[in-house]
Design an enzyme around this catalytic site. Structure first.
Site, PDB file in Angstrom:
ATOM      1  N   HIS A  77      31.187 -29.047  70.544  1.00  0.00           N
ATOM      2  CA  HIS A  77      31.003 -27.854  69.686  1.00  0.00           C
ATOM      3  C   HIS A  77      29.545 -27.413  69.790  1.00  0.00           C
ATOM      4  O   HIS A  77      29.054 -27.129  70.864  1.00  0.00           O
ATOM      5  CB  HIS A  77      31.453 -28.210  68.257  1.00  0.00           C
TER       6      HIS A  77
ATOM      7  N   HIS B 151      36.457 -22.825  76.685  1.00  0.00           N
ATOM      8  CA  HIS B 151      36.561 -22.462  75.267  1.00  0.00           C
ATOM      9  C   HIS B 151      38.025 -22.506  74.853  1.00  0.00           C
ATOM     10  O   HIS B 151      38.901 -22.148  75.629  1.00  0.00           O
ATOM     11  CB  HIS B 151      36.025 -21.042  75.044  1.00  0.00           C
TER      12      HIS B 151
ATOM     13  N   ASP C 220      27.053 -21.490  74.647  1.00  0.00           N
ATOM     14  CA  ASP C 220      26.055 -22.565  74.741  1.00  0.00           C
ATOM     15  C   ASP C 220      25.408 -22.691  76.111  1.00  0.00           C
ATOM     16  O   ASP C 220      24.503 -23.512  76.288  1.00  0.00           O
ATOM     17  CB  ASP C 220      26.721 -23.903  74.377  1.00  0.00           C
TER      18      ASP C 220
HETATM   19  C1  SDX Z   1      31.428 -23.827  70.864  1.00  0.00           C
HETATM   20  O1  SDX Z   1      35.775 -22.830  68.671  1.00  0.00           O
HETATM   21  C2  SDX Z   1      34.705 -22.053  68.725  1.00  0.00           C
HETATM   22  O2  SDX Z   1      34.740 -20.881  68.467  1.00  0.00           O
HETATM   23  C3  SDX Z   1      33.442 -22.810  69.144  1.00  0.00           C
HETATM   24  C4  SDX Z   1      32.199 -21.932  69.386  1.00  0.00           C
HETATM   25  C5  SDX Z   1      31.724 -21.280  68.103  1.00  0.00           C
HETATM   26  O3  SDX Z   1      31.046 -20.252  68.202  1.00  0.00           O
HETATM   27  O4  SDX Z   1      31.914 -21.900  67.009  1.00  0.00           O
HETATM   28  O5  SDX Z   1      32.510 -20.939  70.347  1.00  0.00           O
HETATM   29  C6  SDX Z   1      31.010 -22.760  69.887  1.00  0.00           C
HETATM   30  O6  SDX Z   1      31.714 -24.909  70.442  1.00  0.00           O
HETATM   31  C7  SDX Z   1      31.516 -23.464  72.305  1.00  0.00           C
HETATM   32  C8  SDX Z   1      32.034 -24.663  73.176  1.00  0.00           C
HETATM   33  C9  SDX Z   1      30.842 -25.606  73.441  1.00  0.00           C
HETATM   34  N1  SDX Z   1      31.328 -26.838  74.085  1.00  0.00           N
HETATM   35  C10 SDX Z   1      31.137 -27.065  75.409  1.00  0.00           C
HETATM   36  O7  SDX Z   1      30.616 -26.266  76.172  1.00  0.00           O
HETATM   37  C11 SDX Z   1      31.607 -28.438  75.871  1.00  0.00           C
HETATM   38  C12 SDX Z   1      32.336 -28.324  77.191  1.00  0.00           C
HETATM   39  N2  SDX Z   1      33.590 -27.560  76.952  1.00  0.00           N
HETATM   40  C13 SDX Z   1      34.780 -28.326  76.778  1.00  0.00           C
HETATM   41  O8  SDX Z   1      34.758 -29.618  76.439  1.00  0.00           O
HETATM   42  C14 SDX Z   1      35.994 -27.480  76.381  1.00  0.00           C
HETATM   43  O9  SDX Z   1      36.003 -26.357  77.144  1.00  0.00           O
HETATM   44  C15 SDX Z   1      36.125 -27.123  74.916  1.00  0.00           C
HETATM   45  C16 SDX Z   1      36.061 -28.308  74.035  1.00  0.00           C
HETATM   46  C17 SDX Z   1      35.083 -26.159  74.517  1.00  0.00           C
HETATM   47  C18 SDX Z   1      37.501 -26.437  74.748  1.00  0.00           C
HETATM   48  O10 SDX Z   1      38.394 -27.370  75.101  1.00  0.00           O
HETATM   49  P1  SDX Z   1      39.986 -27.160  74.950  1.00  0.00           P
HETATM   50  O11 SDX Z   1      40.345 -25.797  74.578  1.00  0.00           O
HETATM   51  O12 SDX Z   1      40.480 -28.253  74.094  1.00  0.00           O
HETATM   52  O13 SDX Z   1      40.413 -27.320  76.423  1.00  0.00           O
HETATM   53  P2  SDX Z   1      40.816 -28.701  77.058  1.00  0.00           P
HETATM   54  O14 SDX Z   1      39.804 -29.739  76.682  1.00  0.00           O
HETATM   55  O15 SDX Z   1      42.240 -28.938  76.721  1.00  0.00           O
HETATM   56  O16 SDX Z   1      40.624 -28.414  78.608  1.00  0.00           O
HETATM   57  C19 SDX Z   1      41.661 -27.761  79.329  1.00  0.00           C
HETATM   58  C20 SDX Z   1      41.435 -28.135  80.768  1.00  0.00           C
HETATM   59  C21 SDX Z   1      41.231 -29.639  80.942  1.00  0.00           C
HETATM   60  O17 SDX Z   1      41.694 -29.977  82.224  1.00  0.00           O
HETATM   61  P3  SDX Z   1      43.025 -30.930  82.291  1.00  0.00           P
HETATM   62  O18 SDX Z   1      42.697 -32.146  81.467  1.00  0.00           O
HETATM   63  O19 SDX Z   1      44.129 -30.063  81.659  1.00  0.00           O
HETATM   64  O20 SDX Z   1      43.184 -31.189  83.767  1.00  0.00           O
HETATM   65  O21 SDX Z   1      40.204 -27.538  81.218  1.00  0.00           O
HETATM   66  C22 SDX Z   1      39.293 -28.538  81.593  1.00  0.00           C
HETATM   67  C23 SDX Z   1      39.753 -29.819  80.936  1.00  0.00           C
HETATM   68  O22 SDX Z   1      39.338 -30.930  81.697  1.00  0.00           O
HETATM   69  N3  SDX Z   1      37.989 -28.170  81.024  1.00  0.00           N
HETATM   70  C24 SDX Z   1      36.828 -28.461  81.588  1.00  0.00           C
HETATM   71  C25 SDX Z   1      35.862 -27.914  80.713  1.00  0.00           C
HETATM   72  N4  SDX Z   1      36.472 -27.334  79.684  1.00  0.00           N
HETATM   73  C26 SDX Z   1      37.793 -27.491  79.873  1.00  0.00           C
HETATM   74  N5  SDX Z   1      36.512 -29.126  82.698  1.00  0.00           N
HETATM   75  C27 SDX Z   1      35.193 -29.246  82.970  1.00  0.00           C
HETATM   76  N6  SDX Z   1      34.198 -28.760  82.206  1.00  0.00           N
HETATM   77  C28 SDX Z   1      34.506 -28.093  81.082  1.00  0.00           C
HETATM   78  N7  SDX Z   1      33.522 -27.611  80.319  1.00  0.00           N
END
Ligand code: SDX
Length: 384
Positions: free
Chosen positions: A227, A266, A319
């Site tokens: 997050h 996201h 971010d």
């Molecule tokens: C914020 O919710 C909000 O609105 C949050 C926010 C706000 O303003 O409050 O926008 C702020 O928190 C932005 C996000 C910051 N976090 C990151 O940048 C951390 C890296 N991102 C991820 O961990 C991920 O993208 C999330 C947590 C942000 C979202 O994850 P989801 O929706 O639960 O997606 P997921 O984990 O189910 O991923 C789906 C697929 C997966 O592959 P498979 O397991 O299905 O093979 O996409 C891949 C993930 O591995 N994936 C990524 C990735 N994000 C998703 N792979 C590599 N790097 C990434 N960043």
């Protein structure tokens, strides 16, 4: 229906896709990459508004008239100072504690100086909420100064919200460009639908706990790297990759190891995060001034990530570029998430007040998949 039986619906892990409340505060159009605060598009507010006005808009639902804005801004300035005990607390822990941990504790400690801290009626929620919006820059500024080994600076009540924050955190009064960039950074972080930290605040207030408790829950939740904690890690990742020519090899290693690339992906946006577009412009501005390669490396990460994951809806989020801007403005990486919290405080307060006006205790279920029982109790002496 028994609590832990799940006869009819599948489990929505992480409550993905579950609508938990109604709101008028803000709207994230994930498929189109658009964000609205009370119906105003984030690009419009970033270009034409300022943080005090956006904070008022989120709380009261309309753009303020001149006198309303003047009164609100004056109230924020007048309530921006902290009890001396808070500064002493920050001096005692600020140098050795992660700034988000210090902020979480300091905000909770603030409630000790409010004789009505545990009152939950709408008037007190608004009073405490506005007080916390006013105090966040001072809290985060003092934490940054102490974490940087510098003396704390009290608020200058002649400065606007963003400029005062910049001054208290860095010791310098910002020039007009720095002030605009700081202000816009706070605006784009001010609210974002039912994100995890906002949800935490709502769960807390749904028990009729007070606003201090709700915002403490939100700060604690924002800290995590999935997050708000991603901004600090994204810049460290960009810098660790060094030059653009290292990116392809590094990304391959990370993704083969199943590592998350910080600042990408996201739960809602499946296209480019509109906030990242706004912040990328500022990161480029500073890159041209500084001449360092971080921005070029970041652009290479973006290009390769979109080529590889774009069709799966993984793009830069808010971010990814924010850390480069904050570093250029003179902030240490560990303060990036507290800066996020300084913007988000208005969204947290607005949604907490909105939800508690039509409250319903949050109490989901879990599907029980353990031993059905009842098992026979074996006294300890009879257990092998
Ligand atoms: C914020 O919710 C909000 O609105 C949050 C926010 C706000 O303003 O409050 O926008 C702020 O928190 C932005 C996000 C910051 N976090 C990151 O940048 C951390 C890296 N991102 C991820 O961990 C991920 O993208 C999330 C947590 C942000 C979202 O994850 P989801 O929706 O639960 O997606 P997921 O984990 O189910 O991923 C789906 C697929 C997966 O592959 P498979 O397991 O299905 O093979 O996409 C891949 C993930 O591995 N994936 C990524 C990735 N994000 C998703 N792979 C590599 N790097 C990434 N960043």
């Amino acid at each position: 229906m028994n609590e832990e039986e799940n006869k009819d619906s599948e489990i929505n892990r992480g409550l993905e896709g579950v609508i938990a409340a109604e709101t008028r505060v803000g709207y994230v159009k994930g498929d189109d990459g658009k964000l609205f605060y009370r119906g105003y598009e984030i690009t419009t507010l970033a270009d034409q508004s300022n943080y005090e006005e956006v904070s008022y808009l989120l709380l009261y639902g309309h753009l303020p008239k001149r006198n309303e804005l003047e009164a609100y801004s004056k109230r924020l300035r007048n309530e921006s100072d902290l009890p001396e005990e808070l500064f002493s607390f920050i001096r005692s822990v600020g140098a050795k504690t992660h700034p988000m941990s210090a902020l979480r504790t300091a905000l909770s400690y603030l409630s000790s100086f409010d004789e009505n801290e545990s009152v939950n009626d709408p008037e007190d929620q608004e009073r405490i909420g506005i007080s916390l919006i006013a105090k966040m820059p001072t809290l985060v500024g003092a934490i940054h100064r102490t974490y940087s080994g510098k003396e704390i600076i009290r608020p200058d009540k002649n400065l606007g919200y963003a400029s005062n924050f910049f001054y208290m955190a860095t010791g310098a009064r910002p020039d007009p460009v720095e002030s605009k960039i700081m202000d816009t950074s706070l605006i784009v972080h001010a609210d974002h639908g039912m994100n995890a930290s906002t949800f935490s605040a709502l769960v807390t207030v749904s028990t009729m706990a007070d606003m201090y408790s709700a915002i403490t829950s939100a700060i604690a939740t924002l800290k995590g790297p999935l997050h708000g904690g991603a901004n600090e890690r994204a810049l460290k990742m960009i810098k660790s990759m060094g030059k653009p020519e290292n990116v392809e090899k590094e990304l391959k290693r990370m993704t083969e190891n199943g590592e998350r690339v910080m600042g990408f992906g996201h739960r809602v946006y499946k296209v480019y995060d509109p906030r990242a577009k706004i912040l990328k412009r500022y990161a480029e501005y500073f890159a041209e001034r500084s001449g360092n390669e971080n921005f070029k490396t970041a652009e290479m990460i973006e290009e390769l990530m979109i080529n590889k994951y774009g069709e799966r809806g993984i793009f830069p989020n808010v971010d990814f570029y924010s850390g480069m801007i904050y570093e250029a403005l003179g902030f240490k990486p560990e303060i990036f998430t507290p800066i996020f919290a300084t913007g988000r405080i208005s969204g947290w307060v607005a949604r907490t007040i909105e939800y508690s006006r039509n409250n319903r205790l949050f109490r989901p279920k879990a599907e029980y998949v353990g031993e059905r029982g009842p098992l026979k109790y074996i006294p300890i002496q009879d257990r092998e």
